[in-house]
Design a protein around this motif. Sequence first.
Motif, PDB file in Angstrom:
ATOM      1  N   TYR A  27       0.834  -1.210   0.000  1.00  0.00           N
ATOM      2  CA  TYR A  27       0.000   0.000   0.000  1.00  0.00           C
ATOM      3  C   TYR A  27       0.874   1.269   0.000  1.00  0.00           C
ATOM      4  O   TYR A  27       0.844   2.048  -0.950  1.00  0.00           O
ATOM      5  N   ASN A  28       1.638   1.429   1.065  1.00  0.00           N
ATOM      6  CA  ASN A  28       2.681   2.468   1.146  1.00  0.00           C
ATOM      7  C   ASN A  28       2.194   3.907   0.949  1.00  0.00           C
ATOM      8  O   ASN A  28       2.922   4.727   0.371  1.00  0.00           O
ATOM      9  N   LYS A  29       0.995   4.234   1.410  1.00  0.00           N
ATOM     10  CA  LYS A  29       0.503   5.609   1.225  1.00  0.00           C
ATOM     11  C   LYS A  29       0.171   6.329   2.529  1.00  0.00           C
ATOM     12  O   LYS A  29      -0.236   7.496   2.483  1.00  0.00           O
ATOM     13  N   CYS A  30       0.277   5.674   3.676  1.00  0.00           N
ATOM     14  CA  CYS A  30      -0.119   6.325   4.938  1.00  0.00           C
ATOM     15  C   CYS A  30       0.780   7.539   5.199  1.00  0.00           C
ATOM     16  O   CYS A  30       2.006   7.435   5.079  1.00  0.00           O
ATOM     17  N   TYR A  32       1.875   9.136   7.742  1.00  0.00           N
ATOM     18  CA  TYR A  32       2.785   9.185   8.884  1.00  0.00           C
ATOM     19  C   TYR A  32       3.903   8.146   8.781  1.00  0.00           C
ATOM     20  O   TYR A  32       4.809   8.120   9.599  1.00  0.00           O
ATOM     21  N   CYS A  33       3.827   7.268   7.796  1.00  0.00           N
ATOM     22  CA  CYS A  33       4.704   6.090   7.778  1.00  0.00           C
ATOM     23  C   CYS A  33       5.959   6.332   6.942  1.00  0.00           C
ATOM     24  O   CYS A  33       5.878   6.747   5.788  1.00  0.00           O
ATOM     25  N   SER A  34       7.092   6.032   7.534  1.00  0.00           N
ATOM     26  CA  SER A  34       8.372   6.226   6.828  1.00  0.00           C
ATOM     27  C   SER A  34       9.032   4.902   6.477  1.00  0.00           C
ATOM     28  O   SER A  34      10.083   4.876   5.848  1.00  0.00           O
ATOM     29  N   MET A  35       8.407   3.797   6.889  1.00  0.00           N
ATOM     30  CA  MET A  35       9.148   2.526   6.912  1.00  0.00           C
ATOM     31  C   MET A  35       9.657   2.071   5.551  1.00  0.00           C
ATOM     32  O   MET A  35      10.769   1.591   5.431  1.00  0.00           O
ATOM     33  N   TYR A  36       8.844   2.193   4.527  1.00  0.00           N
ATOM     34  CA  TYR A  36       9.236   1.592   3.232  1.00  0.00           C
ATOM     35  C   TYR A  36       9.237   2.619   2.104  1.00  0.00           C
ATOM     36  O   TYR A  36       9.026   2.267   0.949  1.00  0.00           O
ATOM     37  N   LYS A  37       9.482   3.887   2.458  1.00  0.00           N
ATOM     38  CA  LYS A  37       9.408   4.944   1.456  1.00  0.00           C
ATOM     39  C   LYS A  37      10.485   4.795   0.380  1.00  0.00           C
ATOM     40  O   LYS A  37      10.317   5.241  -0.751  1.00  0.00           O
ATOM     41  N   ASP A  74       7.631  -8.069   4.834  1.00  0.00           N
ATOM     42  CA  ASP A  74       7.769  -6.744   5.417  1.00  0.00           C
ATOM     43  C   ASP A  74       6.401  -6.221   5.893  1.00  0.00           C
ATOM     44  O   ASP A  74       5.758  -6.882   6.673  1.00  0.00           O
ATOM     45  N   GLY A  75       5.954  -5.107   5.271  1.00  0.00           N
ATOM     46  CA  GLY A  75       4.839  -4.346   5.836  1.00  0.00           C
ATOM     47  C   GLY A  75       3.478  -4.994   5.782  1.00  0.00           C
ATOM     48  O   GLY A  75       2.574  -4.560   6.479  1.00  0.00           O
ATOM     49  N   ASP A  76       3.326  -6.037   4.958  1.00  0.00           N
ATOM     50  CA  ASP A  76       1.960  -6.484   4.715  1.00  0.00           C
ATOM     51  C   ASP A  76       1.968  -7.861   4.065  1.00  0.00           C
ATOM     52  O   ASP A  76       1.371  -8.058   3.004  1.00  0.00           O
TER      53      ASP A  76
HETATM   54  S1  SF4 Z   1       3.517  -0.285   6.302  1.00  0.00           S
HETATM   55 FE1  SF4 Z   1       1.488  -0.017   7.264  1.00  0.00          FE
HETATM   56  S2  SF4 Z   1       1.521   2.105   7.981  1.00  0.00           S
HETATM   57 FE2  SF4 Z   1       3.207   1.917   6.463  1.00  0.00          FE
HETATM   58  S3  SF4 Z   1       2.276   2.528   4.507  1.00  0.00           S
HETATM   59 FE3  SF4 Z   1       2.069   0.294   4.670  1.00  0.00          FE
HETATM   60  S4  SF4 Z   1      -0.015   0.004   5.575  1.00  0.00           S
HETATM   61 FE4  SF4 Z   1       0.573   2.149   5.913  1.00  0.00          FE
END
Ligand code: SF4
Length: 296
Positions: A27-30, A32-37, A74-76
């Motif tokens: 998804y990578n659109k939240c 506040y999230c920096s994790m996988y930019k 990773d994220g999902d």
């Molecule tokens: S890792 Fe989670 S919080 Fe970060 S962009 Fe993906 S869904 Fe959103």
Amino acid sequence: MRYEGNIYRPPQEADAYILQCTIGCSYNKCTYCSMYKDVRYRARDIGELIEDIQMAKRAYVTNIQKIEKVFLSDGDAISLPTSMLLEILAELYSAFPNLSHVSTYAGPQSTLSKTEEELTQLRQAGLTMTYLGVESGSDEVLSMIRKGVSAEEMLVAGRNIVASGIKLVAMVMIGIGGRGEISQTHIKETATLINQIKPYLLGTLTTVAIEGTVLYRQVAKGEFNLLDPYEVLKEMKMLLEHIELPALYIDGTHASNLLPIKGLLKDDKLKMLASINKYLDNKDESLIGKAYCGRF
Ligand code: SF4
């Protein structure tokens, strides 16, 4: 045992073997999230993953009994096709005889793309826990942070996980609505949503603006106001007061929280509230980090 980019996992999975099933977040659109930019999302090939599991098995050959937990990053990772996840789970349980816990982050959209039957199949194959970033129960806040789902859709995602028998850790963010009237709406509607989802554990995190994120730019431009420590504690207090699930575990010990609290609601609610009140009443910053942490 090959990894690409930064690896993130929940604090509860500190002792787990991490199998990197995807690179990044689908998804990578939240905001506040920096994790996988800085990474482009892709699912790893099943052949590579089986090789990784075999590498881990060889690396742990003298103490293979120690592998009791695996975290799928990773994220999902729940976004992978169900057939692939079933293959991964079968390989893991065959490689590690003492394995009893396999968990993953679960994005709401990816969870909604699976039927209840698929989630149940995953539970039966040994997926024991998922971490769902609920963040807020307010449609206004969910839209503002570009979570990609409404509160109603988040409810369905959470309920489907619970119904499948997979233990659900729901994560919510203190302060993600910002200051003003929205703060109370965010907390009240978040409590309502959590009461409806009935997760196994509620993890609370405090909103921080991390460089490189949309939220960071919004804060810099004055478009979003982060809460001060007292406002953060008031939100945490209000959340505890509005949750009506006696058997719920609360874990507010994430590193983002100034005042870590932890406990089982029916046993520890008053102690956790007293801990927050002590800080709020005294306005004593030295109390930060010394709040009540029960055992569970
Ligand atoms: S890792 Fe989670 S919080 Fe970060 S962009 Fe993906 S869904 Fe959103």
